[in-house]
Motif scaffolding. Structure first.
Motif, PDB file in Angstrom:
ATOM      1  N   ASP A 252       9.125 -14.063  -5.679  1.00  0.00           N
ATOM      2  CA  ASP A 252       9.648 -13.707  -4.628  1.00  0.00           C
ATOM      3  C   ASP A 252       9.154 -12.291  -4.191  1.00  0.00           C
ATOM      4  OD1 ASP A 252      11.160 -14.691  -2.202  1.00  0.00           O
ATOM      5  OD2 ASP A 252      12.524 -13.048  -2.781  1.00  0.00           O
ATOM      6  N   ALA A 253       9.347 -11.464  -4.957  1.00  0.00           N
ATOM      7  CA  ALA A 253       9.174  -9.914  -4.650  1.00  0.00           C
ATOM      8  C   ALA A 253       7.529  -9.931  -4.526  1.00  0.00           C
ATOM      9  CB  ALA A 253       9.473  -8.984  -5.893  1.00  0.00           C
ATOM     10  N   ALA A 254       6.657 -10.573  -5.163  1.00  0.00           N
ATOM     11  CA  ALA A 254       5.146 -10.193  -5.078  1.00  0.00           C
ATOM     12  C   ALA A 254       4.782 -11.089  -3.728  1.00  0.00           C
ATOM     13  CB  ALA A 254       4.579 -10.999  -6.197  1.00  0.00           C
ATOM     14  N   SER A 255       5.512 -11.799  -3.519  1.00  0.00           N
ATOM     15  CA  SER A 255       4.809 -12.624  -2.119  1.00  0.00           C
ATOM     16  C   SER A 255       5.512 -12.120  -1.065  1.00  0.00           C
ATOM     17  CB  SER A 255       5.467 -14.211  -2.136  1.00  0.00           C
ATOM     18  OG  SER A 255       6.738 -14.380  -2.265  1.00  0.00           O
ATOM     19  N   ARG A 256       6.607 -11.544  -1.109  1.00  0.00           N
ATOM     20  CA  ARG A 256       7.065 -10.683   0.307  1.00  0.00           C
ATOM     21  C   ARG A 256       6.562  -9.197   0.273  1.00  0.00           C
ATOM     22  NH1 ARG A 256      13.461 -12.642   1.083  1.00  0.00           N
ATOM     23  NH2 ARG A 256      13.234 -14.806   0.988  1.00  0.00           N
ATOM     24  N   ALA A 257       6.229  -8.495  -0.671  1.00  0.00           N
ATOM     25  CA  ALA A 257       6.281  -7.116  -0.498  1.00  0.00           C
ATOM     26  C   ALA A 257       5.232  -6.857   0.316  1.00  0.00           C
ATOM     27  CB  ALA A 257       5.982  -6.540  -1.923  1.00  0.00           C
ATOM     28  N   LYS A 258       5.336  -5.547   1.264  1.00  0.00           N
ATOM     29  CA  LYS A 258       4.178  -5.093   1.849  1.00  0.00           C
ATOM     30  C   LYS A 258       3.578  -3.839   1.192  1.00  0.00           C
ATOM     31  CE  LYS A 258       6.756  -6.330   6.033  1.00  0.00           C
ATOM     32  NZ  LYS A 258       8.073  -6.937   5.140  1.00  0.00           N
ATOM     33  N   GLU A 259       4.080  -3.330   0.352  1.00  0.00           N
ATOM     34  CA  GLU A 259       3.602  -2.288  -0.517  1.00  0.00           C
ATOM     35  C   GLU A 259       3.936  -2.731  -2.108  1.00  0.00           C
ATOM     36  OE1 GLU A 259       1.954   0.403   0.534  1.00  0.00           O
ATOM     37  OE2 GLU A 259       2.205  -0.205   2.727  1.00  0.00           O
TER      38      GLU A 259
END
Length: 134
Positions: free
Chosen positions: A62-69
């Motif tokens: 979830d973190a990797a797919s949502r992160a913009k940075e």
């Protein structure tokens, strides 16, 4: 949209490193002695650790797919770890008052506690990923 081979390999390696770090974190911060108990054949600890690693994989995805940075990924995972620590403390007092989850898992090999711990960890992670956004 999915990046190249090198980018995917980098994310794969990073994901494996995070899962290894989470296994050590679980052993030291959540259930002290879980790895040595698993090496000794304790399946209750293995179930609880498996649930924690599954939840960690869900949070990492979830973190990797949502992160913009890129810096948002470790911040998200650190926040998730704090939430998991609070949940673990709550479980210690709510599930079996007067007993510690660590004792039930490591010393008593209590499968029921292992399954409940794994299920609660995954359920809270699914709730966390649906409620927390960047």
């Amino acid at each position: 949209p999915y990046g190249g081979l090198v980018e995917n390999l980098c994310w794969f390696v990073a994901g494996q490193m995070v899962l290894i770090a989470l296994a050590y974190c679980y052993d030291y911060a959540f259930v002290l002695g879980a790895r040595s108990a698993i090496y000794g054949g304790n399946t209750a600890c293995a179930v609880a650790l498996g649930g924690f690693l599954l939840a960690g994989g869900i949070a990492l995805h979830d973190a990797a797919s949502r992160a913009k940075e890129i810096w948002e990924v470790p911040v998200y995972l650190a926040t998730w770890l704090v939430v998991m620590f609070v949940v673990e403390l709550a479980l210690n007092y709510l599930i079996i008052p007067g007993h510690r989850i660590r004792k039930e898992l490591v010393q008593d090999n209590n499968w029921g506690i292992g399954v409940v711990s794994a299920a609660v960890t995954v359920a809270v992670t699914l709730g966390f990923t649906s409620l927390v956004s960047f």
